[in-house]
Design a protein around this motif. Sequence first.
Motif, PDB file in Angstrom:
ATOM      1  N   CYS A 286       0.860  -1.189   0.000  1.00  0.00           N
ATOM      2  CA  CYS A 286       0.000   0.000   0.000  1.00  0.00           C
ATOM      3  C   CYS A 286       0.894   1.235   0.000  1.00  0.00           C
ATOM      4  O   CYS A 286       1.733   1.391   0.885  1.00  0.00           O
ATOM      5  CB  CYS A 286      -0.909  -0.014   1.226  1.00  0.00           C
ATOM      6  N   THR A 287       0.703   2.108  -0.984  1.00  0.00           N
ATOM      7  CA  THR A 287       1.534   3.306  -1.082  1.00  0.00           C
ATOM      8  C   THR A 287       1.132   4.361  -0.057  1.00  0.00           C
ATOM      9  O   THR A 287       1.837   5.346   0.123  1.00  0.00           O
ATOM     10  CB  THR A 287       1.459   3.911  -2.498  1.00  0.00           C
TER      11      THR A 287
ATOM     12  N   TYR B 251       1.293  -1.174   4.240  1.00  0.00           N
ATOM     13  CA  TYR B 251       0.814  -2.544   4.451  1.00  0.00           C
ATOM     14  C   TYR B 251       1.189  -3.396   3.237  1.00  0.00           C
ATOM     15  O   TYR B 251       1.056  -2.967   2.095  1.00  0.00           O
ATOM     16  CB  TYR B 251      -0.705  -2.542   4.627  1.00  0.00           C
TER      17      TYR B 251
ATOM     18  N   TYR C 218       0.364  -6.743   1.146  1.00  0.00           N
ATOM     19  CA  TYR C 218      -0.547  -7.866   0.918  1.00  0.00           C
ATOM     20  C   TYR C 218       0.286  -9.042   0.441  1.00  0.00           C
ATOM     21  O   TYR C 218       0.950  -8.977  -0.592  1.00  0.00           O
ATOM     22  CB  TYR C 218      -1.619  -7.530  -0.126  1.00  0.00           C
TER      23      TYR C 218
ATOM     24  N   CYS D 287      -7.427  -1.687   1.778  1.00  0.00           N
ATOM     25  CA  CYS D 287      -6.335  -1.965   2.707  1.00  0.00           C
ATOM     26  C   CYS D 287      -6.894  -2.170   4.106  1.00  0.00           C
ATOM     27  O   CYS D 287      -7.656  -1.332   4.599  1.00  0.00           O
ATOM     28  CB  CYS D 287      -5.346  -0.800   2.700  1.00  0.00           C
TER      29      CYS D 287
ATOM     30  N   ALA E  96      -7.346   2.239   2.154  1.00  0.00           N
ATOM     31  CA  ALA E  96      -7.042   2.758   0.812  1.00  0.00           C
ATOM     32  C   ALA E  96      -7.584   1.785  -0.229  1.00  0.00           C
ATOM     33  O   ALA E  96      -7.618   0.573  -0.016  1.00  0.00           O
ATOM     34  CB  ALA E  96      -5.538   2.928   0.634  1.00  0.00           C
TER      35      ALA E  96
ATOM     36  N   LYS F  80      -7.844  -0.445  -3.693  1.00  0.00           N
ATOM     37  CA  LYS F  80      -6.927  -1.402  -4.310  1.00  0.00           C
ATOM     38  C   LYS F  80      -5.965  -0.712  -5.290  1.00  0.00           C
ATOM     39  O   LYS F  80      -4.820  -1.134  -5.449  1.00  0.00           O
ATOM     40  CB  LYS F  80      -7.775  -2.456  -5.035  1.00  0.00           C
TER      41      LYS F  80
ATOM     42  N   PHE G 127      -2.243   0.300  -4.373  1.00  0.00           N
ATOM     43  CA  PHE G 127      -1.213  -0.709  -4.166  1.00  0.00           C
ATOM     44  C   PHE G 127      -0.345  -0.834  -5.403  1.00  0.00           C
ATOM     45  O   PHE G 127      -0.811  -0.645  -6.522  1.00  0.00           O
ATOM     46  CB  PHE G 127      -1.861  -2.071  -3.874  1.00  0.00           C
TER      47      PHE G 127
END
Length: 53
Positions: free
Chosen positions: A6-7, A11, A13, A39, A44, A46, A49
Amino acid sequence: MEKYICTVCGYVYNPSQGDPENGIPAGTPFSDLPEEWVCPLCSADKEMFEPEA
């Protein structure tokens, strides 16, 4: 399977772990996540990411 980060919050995935708390079983590739998945840490979308380097 590729991990995605996640930008917004960082996080990661991990497809081998999935996101069981949100109904995503282990082994689910990022590309197969539902469009409404967000997220689990910061909510956030999808689209926020990117593949982990």
